[in-house]
Design a protein around this motif. Structure first.
Motif, PDB file in Angstrom:
ATOM      1  N   UNK A  55      29.193  40.403  41.606  1.00 48.36           N
ATOM      2  CA  UNK A  55      29.974  40.352  42.840  1.00 48.36           C
ATOM      3  C   UNK A  55      30.129  38.932  43.356  1.00 48.36           C
ATOM      4  N   UNK A  56      29.057  38.155  43.313  1.00 50.43           N
ATOM      5  CA  UNK A  56      29.108  36.759  43.757  1.00 50.43           C
ATOM      6  C   UNK A  56      30.057  35.933  42.883  1.00 50.43           C
ATOM      7  N   UNK A  57      30.033  36.218  41.592  1.00 47.33           N
ATOM      8  CA  UNK A  57      30.900  35.481  40.662  1.00 47.33           C
ATOM      9  C   UNK A  57      32.370  35.803  40.916  1.00 47.33           C
ATOM     10  N   UNK A  58      32.664  37.075  41.147  1.00 44.00           N
ATOM     11  CA  UNK A  58      34.048  37.450  41.450  1.00 44.00           C
ATOM     12  C   UNK A  58      34.519  36.792  42.748  1.00 44.00           C
ATOM     13  N   UNK A  59      33.626  36.714  43.726  1.00 46.72           N
ATOM     14  CA  UNK A  59      33.982  36.055  44.989  1.00 46.72           C
ATOM     15  C   UNK A  59      34.315  34.580  44.758  1.00 46.72           C
ATOM     16  N   UNK A  60      33.544  33.941  43.905  1.00 44.18           N
ATOM     17  CA  UNK A  60      33.796  32.525  43.597  1.00 44.18           C
ATOM     18  C   UNK A  60      35.139  32.354  42.894  1.00 44.18           C
ATOM     19  N   UNK A  61      35.416  33.229  41.925  1.00 43.99           N
ATOM     20  CA  UNK A  61      36.693  33.150  41.207  1.00 43.99           C
ATOM     21  C   UNK A  61      37.866  33.424  42.151  1.00 43.99           C
ATOM     22  N   UNK A  62      37.654  34.341  43.087  1.00 46.96           N
ATOM     23  CA  UNK A  62      38.700  34.658  44.067  1.00 46.96           C
ATOM     24  C   UNK A  62      38.992  33.440  44.951  1.00 46.96           C
ATOM     25  N   UNK A  63      37.936  32.786  45.405  1.00 45.08           N
ATOM     26  CA  UNK A  63      38.112  31.597  46.247  1.00 45.08           C
ATOM     27  C   UNK A  63      38.841  30.499  45.481  1.00 45.08           C
ATOM     28  N   UNK A  64      38.477  30.316  44.217  1.00 48.26           N
ATOM     29  CA  UNK A  64      39.139  29.286  43.410  1.00 48.26           C
ATOM     30  C   UNK A  64      40.629  29.591  43.271  1.00 48.26           C
ATOM     31  N   UNK A  65      40.954  30.858  42.989  1.00 47.09           N
ATOM     32  CA  UNK A  65      42.359  31.241  42.829  1.00 47.09           C
ATOM     33  C   UNK A  65      43.112  31.100  44.151  1.00 47.09           C
ATOM     34  N   UNK A  66      42.438  31.434  45.258  1.00 48.75           N
ATOM     35  CA  UNK A  66      43.053  31.276  46.569  1.00 48.75           C
ATOM     36  C   UNK A  66      43.379  29.808  46.856  1.00 48.75           C
ATOM     37  N   UNK A  67      42.444  28.936  46.553  1.00 44.48           N
ATOM     38  CA  UNK A  67      42.659  27.516  46.802  1.00 44.48           C
ATOM     39  C   UNK A  67      43.836  26.979  45.984  1.00 44.48           C
ATOM     40  N   UNK A  68      43.993  27.500  44.768  1.00 47.49           N
ATOM     41  CA  UNK A  68      45.121  27.086  43.937  1.00 47.49           C
ATOM     42  C   UNK A  68      46.445  27.523  44.543  1.00 47.49           C
ATOM     43  N   UNK A  69      46.493  28.768  45.011  1.00 47.32           N
ATOM     44  CA  UNK A  69      47.712  29.288  45.637  1.00 47.32           C
ATOM     45  C   UNK A  69      48.000  28.542  46.940  1.00 47.32           C
ATOM     46  N   UNK A  70      46.955  28.281  47.705  1.00 50.79           N
ATOM     47  CA  UNK A  70      47.098  27.563  48.972  1.00 50.79           C
ATOM     48  C   UNK A  70      47.628  26.150  48.743  1.00 50.79           C
ATOM     49  N   UNK A  71      47.174  25.533  47.672  1.00 48.16           N
ATOM     50  CA  UNK A  71      47.634  24.179  47.352  1.00 48.16           C
ATOM     51  C   UNK A  71      49.139  24.167  47.090  1.00 48.16           C
ATOM     52  N   UNK A 128      46.981  36.821  42.964  1.00 46.53           N
ATOM     53  CA  UNK A 128      45.686  36.913  43.645  1.00 46.53           C
ATOM     54  C   UNK A 128      45.475  38.309  44.213  1.00 46.53           C
ATOM     55  N   UNK A 129      46.502  38.843  44.828  1.00 45.98           N
ATOM     56  CA  UNK A 129      46.443  40.190  45.400  1.00 45.98           C
ATOM     57  C   UNK A 129      46.225  41.235  44.311  1.00 45.98           C
ATOM     58  N   UNK A 130      46.884  41.044  43.178  1.00 45.71           N
ATOM     59  CA  UNK A 130      46.744  41.990  42.066  1.00 45.71           C
ATOM     60  C   UNK A 130      45.386  41.887  41.385  1.00 45.71           C
ATOM     61  N   UNK A 131      44.860  40.671  41.308  1.00 46.12           N
ATOM     62  CA  UNK A 131      43.567  40.465  40.652  1.00 46.12           C
ATOM     63  C   UNK A 131      42.396  40.974  41.487  1.00 46.12           C
ATOM     64  N   UNK A 132      42.548  40.938  42.812  1.00 45.22           N
ATOM     65  CA  UNK A 132      41.444  41.337  43.700  1.00 45.22           C
ATOM     66  C   UNK A 132      41.933  42.354  44.734  1.00 45.22           C
TER      67      UNK A 132
END
Length: 276
Positions: free
Chosen positions: A160-176, A193-197
């Motif tokens: 769960x912690x790892x998925x949260x980290x990957x989600x944050x990384x993907x979010x930061x990419x989209x935000x950029x 991002x929405x589809x992955x999580x």
């Protein structure tokens, strides 16, 4: 004892004790007495002097390879690397233990530690997340292979912690993408991002960002492309309402919906005027 003498004694001990320890280790390594070496390795290990224990274990490897005690030696040797935070080496050693002693009572523990070493190598969100992805795979394999493992629940938590980290990384990419004005890329990235999580607590936020991105993309488009792109904003808004009718972000989404509807009205009026 005056201050000067006290400092001299402390400094002397600082240099003398490591030299004595090194000399003692050298004596052990030069010895031909296997039982003595093993006893000293165990003592160093128990005293948490893992570097010294590790050196003696290495020296004993070829001698005890066919000895019943080799399993315990290998097990502790792997932990020596782990306790010294040499996680890359430890990961290989726990895997090696598992390959060599697959029927051992410690097999489940070694399998978990193999996965856990990847977790310990998982870097900051901004960096490459290969080890994070490997952690998920190996932790899930541990749960599947050892469903009764005492570490199964902890493995799920780490996944769960790892998925949260990957989600944050993907979010930061989209935000950029959004921040630099690459709005179409941002919309696609937030959609992914929405589809992955889909079970994320932030799904309505991601959907709002899709709407915002498509609106900005439409607003900056050439006139001939604006109609279909504002229509895309409207479409995404209706999907937002269907998915998140109770969302606190509904009013924000509605703002872009109204702006897009007004723009479409202007476009339609202009097209009507041209025809007439």
């Amino acid at each position: 004892m005056n201050t000067g003498i006290r400092i001299f004694v402390v400094l002397s001990l600082f240099f003398i004790l490591p030299a004595c320890s090194k000399k003692s280790l050298t004596k052990v390594l030069k010895s031909n007495d296997i039982e003595y070496k093993l006893r000293m390795a165990e003592k160093y290990y128990a005293d948490k002097k893992y570097s010294r224990a590790q050196q003696i274990y290495e020296d004993l490897f070829p001698v005890l390879r066919n000895d019943p005690r080799f399993e315990d030696l290998y097990y502790k040797y792997a932990y020596c690397a782990y306790y010294q935070k040499d996680y890359m080496n430890a990961e290989n050693l726990f895997k090696g233990f598992l390959d060599a002693f697959s029927k051992s009572q410690r097999a489940a523990e070694a399998d978990y530690m193999h996965a856990y070493c990847f977790f310990k190598q998982s870097p900051k969100v901004e960096l490459d997340q290969t080890n994070t992805e490997k952690t998920i795979g190996f932790m899930q394999a541990h749960i599947n292979n050892y469903p009764e493992s005492t570490k199964a629940e902890e493995a799920r938590k780490i996944i769960g912690e790892c998925y949260e980290k990957l989600e944050v990384k993907e979010f930061k990419g989209a935000e950029l993408y959004y921040n630099i004005g690459a709005y179409r890329a941002a919309a696609i990235s937030f959609t992914n991002l929405l589809n992955h999580y889909p079970d994320s607590k932030r799904t309505d936020e991601y959907k709002l960002m899709i709407i915002r991105s498509y609106y900005q993309y439409a607003n900056m488009s050439v006139e001939t492309k604006q109609k279909e792109r504002f229509e895309k904003v409207v479409e995404e808004y209706y999907d937002f309402v269907d998915r998140f009718p109770e969302s606190k972000l509904l009013k924000d989404a509605e703002k872009y919906f109204n702006l897009s509807k007004n723009s479409l009205k202007v476009i339609n009026n202009e097209q009507t005027d041209k025809k007439s």
